[in-house]
Design an enzyme around this catalytic site. Structure first.
Site, PDB file in Angstrom:
ATOM      1  CG  ASP A  49       3.310  -7.005  -4.093  1.00 21.69           C
ATOM      2  OD1 ASP A  49       3.461  -6.039  -4.871  1.00 21.69           O
ATOM      3  OD2 ASP A  49       2.198  -7.390  -3.688  1.00 21.69           O
ATOM      4  CG  HIS A 100       3.092  -4.852   0.296  1.00 19.23           C
ATOM      5  ND1 HIS A 100       1.825  -5.054  -0.171  1.00 19.23           N
ATOM      6  CD2 HIS A 100       3.637  -6.094   0.409  1.00 19.23           C
ATOM      7  CE1 HIS A 100       1.606  -6.341  -0.332  1.00 19.23           C
ATOM      8  NE2 HIS A 100       2.689  -7.001   0.028  1.00 19.23           N
ATOM      9  CG  HIS A 104       3.767  -8.877   4.168  1.00 20.34           C
ATOM     10  ND1 HIS A 104       3.183 -10.111   4.082  1.00 20.34           N
ATOM     11  CD2 HIS A 104       3.748  -8.391   2.908  1.00 20.34           C
ATOM     12  CE1 HIS A 104       2.850 -10.364   2.829  1.00 20.34           C
ATOM     13  NE2 HIS A 104       3.170  -9.327   2.089  1.00 20.34           N
ATOM     14  CG  HIS A 194       5.912 -12.051  -4.648  1.00 13.86           C
ATOM     15  ND1 HIS A 194       5.089 -12.765  -5.493  1.00 13.86           N
ATOM     16  CD2 HIS A 194       5.116 -11.524  -3.686  1.00 13.86           C
ATOM     17  CE1 HIS A 194       3.843 -12.677  -5.051  1.00 13.86           C
ATOM     18  NE2 HIS A 194       3.827 -11.929  -3.963  1.00 13.86           N
TER      19      HIS A 194
HETATM   20 ZN   LIG Z   1       3.058  -9.079   0.063  1.00 16.60          ZN
END
Ligand SMILES: [Zn+2]
Length: 236
Positions: A49, A100, A104, A194
């Site tokens: 992510d 995503h 954010h 991540h």
């Molecule tokens: Zn995130």
């Protein structure tokens, strides 16, 4: 219509239940979300992510290539605008590139206009950068509400949660990241790592990149195989 759904949900379930739904990444209260694959086999699903990111995305993609491991990358639209080349390289390597949001944002307390804009802007940015429209979505921090479900459905997305994360964003050291993943492996796990930082486009994710070869080795030594998240898209 959405107002009616929200009103009905509130009436039927109570605000406490809605709050739980908003904070649980795999809760189906706000629509179908996939947090784990089949438990019967030895499949694992790697997801990254908050990229693309200049400190980690390319190195992670190289490691995946060397070890023939598929993965999914849930990218932030604003970061894609800074590094469209990284997004394109990830997509060209055959990995799934998911939405995503554009900035954010934590979506659970946002209204329908902001939520639609966040998803649709990122959808357009990702489509342009990679040459194909994204097919899946993961909410930042897993925070959702009924408007998120509606906006994701309108774009035809499969919504993903995750089975476990290891707080690699806190940079505990690459060996610790590796150890935490090894300790939590289980069949069908969707693993959250991540390759970027949701807010800082240059956030340091080198530890995650450094941990990846060991993570792959440990999983294979334990008899697991990495599968593409693509095989879970559209599943019921
Ligand atoms: Zn995130």
């Amino acid at each position: 219509m959405i107002g009616e759904i929200l009103g009905a949900s509130l009436g039927a379930l109570g605000a406490g239940t809605l709050v739980l739904g908003a904070y649980r990444p795999n809760c189906r209260l706000f629509g179908k979300v996939i947090g784990r694959g089949p438990r019967g086999g030895r499949a694992l699903y790697l997801t990254f992510d908050d990229g693309p990111n200049p400190t980690a995305t390319e190195r992670i993609a190289e490691t995946l290539d060397v070890h023939h491991v598929p993965a999914a990358f849930f990218m932030v639209g604003a970061h894609v605008e800074r590094h469209p080349d990284l997004s394109r390289a990830v997509a060209r390597a055959g990995h799934e590139v998911g939405n995503h949001t554009q900035h954010h944002l934590k979506l659970h307390l946002r209204g329908p206009a902001t939520i639609s804009r966040e998803l649709e802007e990122s959808h357009a940015v990702l489509s342009t950068a990679t040459g194909r429209p994204p097919r899946c979505f993961r909410a930042p921090h897993g925070l959702r509400n009924p408007f998120v479900t509606f906006a994701a459905g309108r774009l035809g997305y499969t919504v993903f949660g995750w089975t476990f994360g290891v707080f690699d964003s806190a940079r505990p050291g690459s060996e610790e990241i590796r150890r935490r993943v090894r300790a939590r492996l289980r069949p069908g796990a969707v693993i959250l790592l991540h390759d970027g930082d949701g807010y800082d486009p240059a956030g340091d994710r080198r530890q995650t990149a450094e941990a990846l070869p060991g993570i792959i080795r440990d999983a294979r030594d334990a008899g697991y195989e990495f599968r593409s998240l693509q095989e879970l898209i559209g599943r019921r």
